[in-house]
Write a protein that holds these residues in place. Structure first.
Motif, PDB file in Angstrom:
ATOM      1  N   ARG A 113    -127.644   3.632  63.326  1.00  0.00           N
ATOM      2  CA  ARG A 113    -127.875   3.497  64.773  1.00  0.00           C
ATOM      3  C   ARG A 113    -127.291   4.676  65.540  1.00  0.00           C
ATOM      4  O   ARG A 113    -127.777   5.032  66.615  1.00  0.00           O
ATOM      5  N   GLU A 117    -132.369   8.871  65.901  1.00  0.00           N
ATOM      6  CA  GLU A 117    -133.040   8.609  67.177  1.00  0.00           C
ATOM      7  C   GLU A 117    -134.456   8.132  66.886  1.00  0.00           C
ATOM      8  O   GLU A 117    -135.128   8.658  66.012  1.00  0.00           O
ATOM      9  N   GLY A 118    -134.918   7.124  67.616  1.00  0.00           N
ATOM     10  CA  GLY A 118    -136.287   6.663  67.475  1.00  0.00           C
ATOM     11  C   GLY A 118    -136.557   5.788  66.266  1.00  0.00           C
ATOM     12  O   GLY A 118    -137.715   5.470  65.980  1.00  0.00           O
ATOM     13  N   ARG A 195    -141.324   5.289  72.590  1.00  0.00           N
ATOM     14  CA  ARG A 195    -140.349   5.480  71.516  1.00  0.00           C
ATOM     15  C   ARG A 195    -140.196   6.966  71.221  1.00  0.00           C
ATOM     16  O   ARG A 195    -141.178   7.674  70.983  1.00  0.00           O
ATOM     17  N   PRO A 196    -138.952   7.472  71.217  1.00  0.00           N
ATOM     18  CA  PRO A 196    -138.745   8.892  70.892  1.00  0.00           C
ATOM     19  C   PRO A 196    -139.192   9.192  69.464  1.00  0.00           C
ATOM     20  O   PRO A 196    -139.197   8.307  68.602  1.00  0.00           O
ATOM     21  N   VAL A 201    -129.909  12.904  64.426  1.00  0.00           N
ATOM     22  CA  VAL A 201    -129.228  13.519  65.569  1.00  0.00           C
ATOM     23  C   VAL A 201    -127.760  13.845  65.272  1.00  0.00           C
ATOM     24  O   VAL A 201    -127.055  14.358  66.109  1.00  0.00           O
TER      25      VAL A 201
END
Length: 202
Positions: A113, A117-118, A195-196, A201
């Motif tokens: 999490r 990302e996404g 949604r990205p 990341v």
């Protein structure tokens, strides 16, 4: 997003031991061609497990060398063994436009999490707590000490349930229903304009 473009997804699938995560992933791979991010581990192979298919089996020095070189996207010590997912199991596939599925545990889900990302987080479970306990015991793959630890982890997994995007129930003898539901989630989320794009990341 123009023209309903589909974005490659990362699906993080987790849930209690014995709930059928491997069976669900095998069917999704057959049906959708999704790439399973193969984890690396320092534990020895069990039964018919094949290096590079079920896991990348590494010695502890090999594993730690890869950690030092920054090759792992996520790793942890689990029941005294090192376990994690290398970046090479995720990034090249996303760059090629292919969906990726990660099988993990509650500890791994918490880490992902922060690092993804996404991503879509799906909690796979059984009908109720007693069914989960019975399935875990029936596997017979853990010694008594490991089984006690797994049963304790069951409660931790269930406590994480609200932190996921979706909850899917894998009912006994009805595997295809769970696979159908997850396949629908994947297709819907690939078209979600809000949604990205999935990416590491951290």
């Amino acid at each position: 997003m123009e023209g309903g473009e589909e974005k490659p997804l990362v699906i993080v699938l987790h849930g209690p031991s014995g709930v059928g995560k491997d069976s669900v992933i095998d069917r999704l791979r057959e049906r959708l061609g999704i790439h399973r991010a193969t984890s690396s581990t320092t534990r020895p192979p069990r039964g018919n497990e094949v290096d590079g298919v079920h896991y990348h089996f590494l010695s502890e020095p090999e594993f730690r060398q890869k950690v030092a070189a920054g090759e792992f996207a996520e790793w942890a010590s689990v029941y005294g063994e090192l376990k994690g997912v290398e970046r090479r199991e995720i990034e090249p596939y996303l760059e090629a436009g292919q969906d990726v599925i990660i099988r993990t545990d509650v500890q791994g889900a918490r880490t992902w999490r922060r690092k993804l990302e996404g991503a879509i987080f799906i909690f796979l479970t059984a009908e109720d707590r007693e069914v989960l306990r019975a399935r875990l015991i029936a596997r017979g793959t853990e010694d008594p000490e490991q089984l006690t630890a797994r049963l304790a982890e069951l409660e931790e997994e269930l406590a994480d349930l609200p932190n996921n995007d979706y909850v899917v129930i894998n009912r006994h003898g009805r595997l295809e229903e769970a696979v159908d539901e997850i396949a629908e989630i994947i297709e819907r989320e690939k078209r979600n304009p809000n949604r990205p794009r999935a990416r590491l990341v951290a």
